[in-house]
Design an enzyme around this catalytic site. Structure first.
Site, PDB file in Angstrom:
ATOM      1  N   THR A 106       4.690   1.713   0.805  1.00  0.00           N
ATOM      2  CA  THR A 106       5.483   2.634  -0.006  1.00  0.00           C
ATOM      3  C   THR A 106       4.906   2.729  -1.408  1.00  0.00           C
ATOM      4  O   THR A 106       4.044   1.944  -1.792  1.00  0.00           O
ATOM      5  CB  THR A 106       6.955   2.165  -0.064  1.00  0.00           C
ATOM      6  N   VAL A 157       0.867  -1.171   0.000  1.00  0.00           N
ATOM      7  CA  VAL A 157       0.000   0.000   0.000  1.00  0.00           C
ATOM      8  C   VAL A 157       0.906   1.223   0.000  1.00  0.00           C
ATOM      9  O   VAL A 157       2.047   1.161   0.451  1.00  0.00           O
ATOM     10  CB  VAL A 157      -0.952   0.040   1.219  1.00  0.00           C
ATOM     11  N   SER A 158       0.391   2.338  -0.501  1.00  0.00           N
ATOM     12  CA  SER A 158       1.238   3.518  -0.664  1.00  0.00           C
ATOM     13  C   SER A 158       1.583   4.208   0.644  1.00  0.00           C
ATOM     14  O   SER A 158       2.653   4.784   0.797  1.00  0.00           O
ATOM     15  CB  SER A 158       0.565   4.515  -1.616  1.00  0.00           C
ATOM     16  N   THR A 159       0.647   4.167   1.616  1.00  0.00           N
ATOM     17  CA  THR A 159       0.892   4.838   2.892  1.00  0.00           C
ATOM     18  C   THR A 159       0.490   3.930   4.049  1.00  0.00           C
ATOM     19  O   THR A 159      -0.253   2.963   3.871  1.00  0.00           O
ATOM     20  CB  THR A 159       0.074   6.139   3.009  1.00  0.00           C
ATOM     21  N   GLN A 184      -3.333   3.489   4.726  1.00  0.00           N
ATOM     22  CA  GLN A 184      -4.176   2.619   3.910  1.00  0.00           C
ATOM     23  C   GLN A 184      -4.331   1.246   4.561  1.00  0.00           C
ATOM     24  O   GLN A 184      -3.388   0.703   5.135  1.00  0.00           O
ATOM     25  CB  GLN A 184      -3.570   2.470   2.505  1.00  0.00           C
TER      26      GLN A 184
END
Length: 215
Positions: free
Chosen positions: A37, A8-10, A13
Site C-alpha cells: 500500500t 511496497v506501494s503495489t 513491486q
C-alpha cells in the site's frame, strides 16, 4: 524479539530485496509484517497488526525510512509510539540506528541519539519531498493529458459521440417505436447491448423533450 516491517506501494513491486536484507539481521519469516500500500499514511492492516504485536524490549527492523512512511510529521509520531512502547527501531539505511547502546556509556548514547535524530530529520524530509514531487508530476501529467483531450474518470457510456451517431440512433429508434423492428433488432443493428440501448432511449427522449417547442 526481532521483528521486520516491509512495505511496497503495489502488489506488482518485488519485496525480495527487503526480505533478504532483513534476514541478514536474524529476523525469521514468521516475524515479518508486509503491506502492499501507499506510504502516504499509516492506515495499513499489517502495520496495525505489528503495533498490536510488538512488546517492550522488541527490536523493529525496517529496510529504509521511506518504507515506514513518507509524511515527516507522521513518521515522527510513529517513532515516538515505538519509543514509548520500549521498542527499538533499527533502520538499515541509517546505520547508526543499528548501534548496540548497551556497550556504550551515557555520553556516547546521548551523542548517538543526537546523530540519529538529525539523520531522521533529514531523511524524513527527503521522503516527504519525494512524495510531493510524485504528486506534482502526476498532476502535471494529468493536466497535459487533459489539454490533449484525454478524458479521465468513469466513461460516459450512454453519451452520443457526434451528430452522425445521434442521427443513426434516431432512425433506428423511430423504426423500433413504430413497430417496424423489434428491440433486439434495434440494439443489434446499433451494435450495443440491451442495457445500453434502453439507456440511450431514455437519453434520446430526454433530449427531444428538452428541445420540443413550447406554445
Amino acid at each position: 524479539m526481532k521483528l521486520g516491517y516491509i512495505r511496497v506501494s503495489t502488489r506488482e513491486q518485488n519485496i525480495d530485496r527487503q526480505i533478504q536484507e532483513l534476514f541478514k539481521y536474524g529476523i525469521e519469516e514468521r516475524a515479518l509484517f508486509i503491506d502492499h500500500t501507499s506510504g502516504k499514511d499509516f492506515n495499513r492492516p499489517q502495520y496495525e497488526a505489528l503495533k498490536q504485536y510488538c512488546r517492550n524490549g522488541d527490536e523493529l527492523y525496517i529496510h529504509e525510512l521511506d518504507r515506514l512512511g513518507r509524511s515527516k510529521k507522521l513518521i515522527f509520531e510513529e517513532l515516538n509510539f515505538f519509543k514509548e512502547a520500549g521498542v527499538i527501531v533499527r533502520i538499515l539505511d541509517i546505520p547508526t540506528t543499528l548501534t548496540d547502546f548497551t556497550v556504550h556509556n551515557e555520553m556516547s548514547k546521548t551523542i548517538m541519539d543526537m546523530i540519529n535524530n538529525l539523520l531522521l530529520e533529514v531523511l524524513s524530509t527527503l521522503a516527504e519531498q519525494e512524495l510531493l514531487k510524485l504528486h506534482k508530476r502526476q498532476r502535471e501529467g494529468i493536466d497535459a493529458a487533459k489539454e490533449k483531450g484525454v478524458q479521465f474518470g468513469r466513461p460516459k457510456k450512454y453519451d452520443f459521440i457526434n451528430k452522425e451517431e445521434y442521427d443513426k440512433f434516431s432512425y433506428t429508434y423511430n423504426l423500433w417505436k413504430n413497430n417496424h423492428i423489434t428491440a433486439v433488432e434495434a440494439f443489434t443493428s446499433l451494435g450495443v447491448c440491451k442495457t445500453t440501448f434502453y439507456a440511450r432511449v431514455k437519453q434520446y427522449e430526454a433530449i427531444n423533450e428538452k428541445n420540443k417547442p413550447t406554445d
